[in-house]
Design an enzyme around this catalytic site. Structure first.
Site, PDB file in Angstrom:
ATOM      1  N   ASP A  45      -6.628   9.414  10.207  1.00  0.00           N
ATOM      2  CA  ASP A  45      -5.221   8.736  10.480  1.00  0.00           C
ATOM      3  C   ASP A  45      -4.709   9.155  11.938  1.00  0.00           C
ATOM      4  O   ASP A  45      -5.311  10.263  12.214  1.00  0.00           O
ATOM      5  CB  ASP A  45      -4.161   9.298   9.501  1.00  0.00           C
ATOM      6  CG  ASP A  45      -4.368   8.133   8.258  1.00  0.00           C
ATOM      7  OD1 ASP A  45      -4.143   7.071   8.476  1.00  0.00           O
ATOM      8  OD2 ASP A  45      -4.322   9.011   7.207  1.00  0.00           O
ATOM      9  N   GLU A  61       0.815  -1.198  -0.017  1.00  0.00           N
ATOM     10  CA  GLU A  61      -0.112  -0.001  -0.106  1.00  0.00           C
ATOM     11  C   GLU A  61       0.864   1.279  -0.084  1.00  0.00           C
ATOM     12  O   GLU A  61       1.776   1.288   0.853  1.00  0.00           O
ATOM     13  CB  GLU A  61      -0.804  -0.061   1.269  1.00  0.00           C
ATOM     14  CG  GLU A  61      -1.864  -0.942   1.114  1.00  0.00           C
ATOM     15  CD  GLU A  61      -2.919  -0.805   2.494  1.00  0.00           C
ATOM     16  OE1 GLU A  61      -3.768  -1.786   2.491  1.00  0.00           O
ATOM     17  OE2 GLU A  61      -2.735  -0.053   3.008  1.00  0.00           O
TER      18      GLU A  61
END
Lengths: 279, 406
Positions: free
Chosen positions: A61, A50
């Site tokens: 996040d 990724e």
């Protein structure tokens, strides 16, 4: 149409082991170092990469990935350069699937059609765009599928039975089960709950189900790998890179080596998962 | 881009997907999707429920002090020598700004939904104070996210929130302003999905927030419309409001959108000028993009990274704007113009000196635009300026701008 992702999961099924999916931030701490980290991943045991696209406002996040994104942006990373990183990587590796992960706005500004065309040419196989739920599929998901890219959706503990089919409808490649509510990097959930959730998703789809959020150690990777088709590790990798620099930003260890060491351990954990189940 | 034809009504949006034309939408992580769908279901029920409406109106009257006066600013009018200027006095509300209108409506909604914890983001601290106030009134714990820079420049409001029992969490990410506070509030919400209600302070964010906040703030325009008809026997020629996220502005504008004889002016923070990035004029100088759950005009670079912007007014220091404003700009119904920091500070002083009312720096932006506009209009014409908040919180900032230490 099959992608590198489809082929990779088919092979892993034959080998009867879950995938190790590794996330890192493109351009953190700088372009060359990040590229060396990316190149080190497959040999260390990563099955799917990724590639994080930095964004100024990563609202899903935690602190580690926020900081990584800001470091990358400060070092001059842009979406164009993240695509370039994929091209540079592909020059030496045409097998390992690459999934670009991030937020929608940089792609929207780059231009959806132009992005899909450039991503395809750069050897990108799939996309995970955090802030594009199925309600917004016309924006990027549907065009991406038409362009031959996988669109990997996140399913979460808040995705109930009624909503699951909608989430899975245009998903391809694999399903990314976010094993807890919260931001990336928070504590690991109860693994027994994870296996229940994976089973719940598998009632609705034949796609591989990878589980992430909070996996930091080989033992955790093994435990999750017993229940899922893949284990996603992100924050631990990003944190390992950050630890290669002191408070003043001076390098005190080799980031590519540090990541490789971590990933080798995680890969060993993942590879033991099915053996553990068989025992 | 082709200009879309003017719709039959400017008041019908958003559509079912939460879109105002290309703006708005639900650009959120999957974790939040079920929550905002749930919020939408409850909002759809609540807004049709007379009991809910009665509760909002009751608290509006007895707790906030509504209706707020529509005040004829006679000396300012004489000073400028043009249109008659009326102030819609939202500064006289309990807590000192329009923010309380939204907070009362939302906390009653949170209670209907069975939520037991309130989170909010704040820039100037006005929304934080209003959120902490209603949380205190209903006995719910409240966490307010506030950029570290704003915590520094709005200390009195931080203390007020603490007195009200709220926990203020300073956010150091980015420049430590409203945008960063909103990111952190969203992260909290993603983490605490079961019990937490996110009380957004402006008419932005994922659907249904822009609609919900607009409807709750529309009491400003509904009152102003009735008041001016009573006082003058006709509608105004122009209405003016400052736009950060844009909740006080959309609250004033919305009831007037279909009155084609009323010119509508939104005023953005021009900061230190539009040449660089030291402003927050997202509609004048920005471009459409996706942030905080909606597509709207944003301050961003060519890579789609969001800029921090600057405004002397913490409440306007936001690089985006509510999506309905973006739509109204492109539809040509509302004209958006920038006002510089210096112009706002001048209007702040002028209003204080000749009307005896200290405006919030946000409201001072709207007044500064009125100062430019009024002399271009006839003495028989009428203008309403949204006096969105009182300026006590800003006296330190203004003193600093004027080179004084207090």
């Amino acid at each position: 149409m099959t992608t590198r992702i489809d082929r990779r999961f088919a092979r892993l099924k034959e080998e009867n082991r879950p995938a190790l999916v590794t996330y890192f931030m493109g351009g953190d701490p700088d372009y060359e170092t990040a590229l060396s980290i990316m190149k080190a991943l497959p040999e260390a045991g990563s099955d799917v990469i990724e590639l994080g696209m930095p964004f100024s406002d990563p609202m899903a996040d935690g602190p580690a990935i926020q900081a990584a994104g800001l470091r990358a942006l400060k070092a001059g990373q842009t979406l164009s350069r993240t695509l370039q990183m994929a091209r540079d990587f592909r020059a030496g590796d045409d097998d390992t699937p690459i999934v670009m992960m991030g937020y929608y706005n940089p792609i929207y500004i780059y231009g959806v059609e132009r992005f899909l065309s450039d991503a395809k040419k750069a050897g990108i196989d799939g996309l995970i765009i955090v802030d594009l739920p199925p309600e917004m599929d016309e924006e990027l998901c549907v065009p991406a599928l038409k362009a031959g890219l996988n669109f990997i959706r996140l399913a979460t503990p808040t995705t109930d039975e009624e909503r699951m089919p909608k989430v899975l409808q245009n998903t391809s490649g694999f399903v990314y089960y976010v094993s807890m509510t919260g931001v990336t990097g928070a504590a690991l959930p109860d693994t027994s709950k994870v296996s229940g959730a994976v089973a719940r998703i598998k009632k609705h789809t034949d796609l591989p189900v990878c589980v992430g959020f909070g996996v930091k150690t080989a033992r955790q990777a093994r435990a999750i790998g017993e229940a899922a088709d893949g284990v996603v590790v992100g924050t631990a990798i990003v944190a390992a890179i950050a630890q290669c620099y002191d408070a003043k930003g001076a390098q005190v260890a080799d980031p590519a080596e540090a990541v490789a060491t971590l990933v080798r351990g995680l890969a060993a954990g993942v590879r033991e998962a099915r053996l553990a189940v068989a025992r | 881009m082709n200009q879309p034809p003017a719709p039959n009504s400017f008041r019908v949006g958003p559509d079912e997907a939460g879109m105002f034309g290309i703006f708005g939408g639900r650009f959120v992580a999957e974790t939040l999707m079920p929550l905002i769908l749930d919020l939408q279901r409850h909002w759809n029920e609540a807004k049709e429920d007379p009991a809910y409406q009665a509760e909002v109106a009751f608290l509006g009257k007895h707790y906030t002090g509504r209706p707020s006066p529509l005040y004829f600013a006679e000396r300012l009018t004489d000073h400028l020598g043009g249109a008659k200027i009326y102030f819609k006095r939202e500064d006289l509300n309990h807590t000192g700004s329009h923010k309380i209108n939204n907070c009362i409506g939302q906390i009653l909604l949170a209670r209907r939904m069975g939520k037991t914890r309130i989170i909010a983001e704040t820039g100037a601290g006005q929304h934080g104070v209003a959120s902490a106030t209603v949380a205190a009134r209903f006995g719910l714990p409240c966490v307010v996210y506030m950029g570290a820079t704003d915590v520094e420049r709005q200390k009195p409001n931080v203390f007020r929130m603490n007195l009200l029992g709220a926990e203020v969490r300073p956010v150091t990410a980015g420049h430590g302003t409203l945008k960063d506070a909103m990111n952190e509030a969203l992260r909290d919400w993603v983490t605490n999905v079961e019990d937490t209600y996110y009380l957004i302070g402006t008419a932005a964010g994922p659907h249904p927030y822009p609609e919900l906040v607009r409807d709750l703030q529309s009491v400003i325009g509904i009152e102003a419309r009735a008041q001016i008809l009573e006082l003058e026997g006709r509608l105004p020629d122009a209405i003016v409001a400052a736009v950060g996220g844009g909740s006080n502005a959309i609250g004033l504008f919305h009831p007037f959108l279909d009155d084609s004889q009323v010119a509508i002016h939104g005023v953005e923070a021009g900061g230190r000028g539009l040449d660089g990035v030291e402003h927050c004029a997202s509609m004048t100088a920005g471009s459409p993009g996706v942030l905080h759950g909606n597509r709207t005009y944003l301050m961003q670079n060519e890579d789609g990274q969001i800029l921090d912007g600057h405004s002397v007014s913490a409440g306007l220091d936001y690089p985006g704007v509510g999506p309905e404003h973006s739509w109204l700009k492109d539809a040509g119904r509302v004209v958006y113009s920038p006002i510089l920091d210096d112009e706002a500070v001048e209007a702040f002083q002028l209003t204080t000196k000749i009307e005896g009312i200290i405006p919030a720096l946000e409201s001072a932006h709207a007044i500064a635009h009125a100062v430019k506009l009024a002399p271009t209009m006839g003495k028989d014409q009428i203008m309403i300026v949204n006096f969105s908040g009182r300026g006590d919180k800003d006296v330190h900032t203004v003193a600093g701008m004027l080179g004084m230490e207090i």
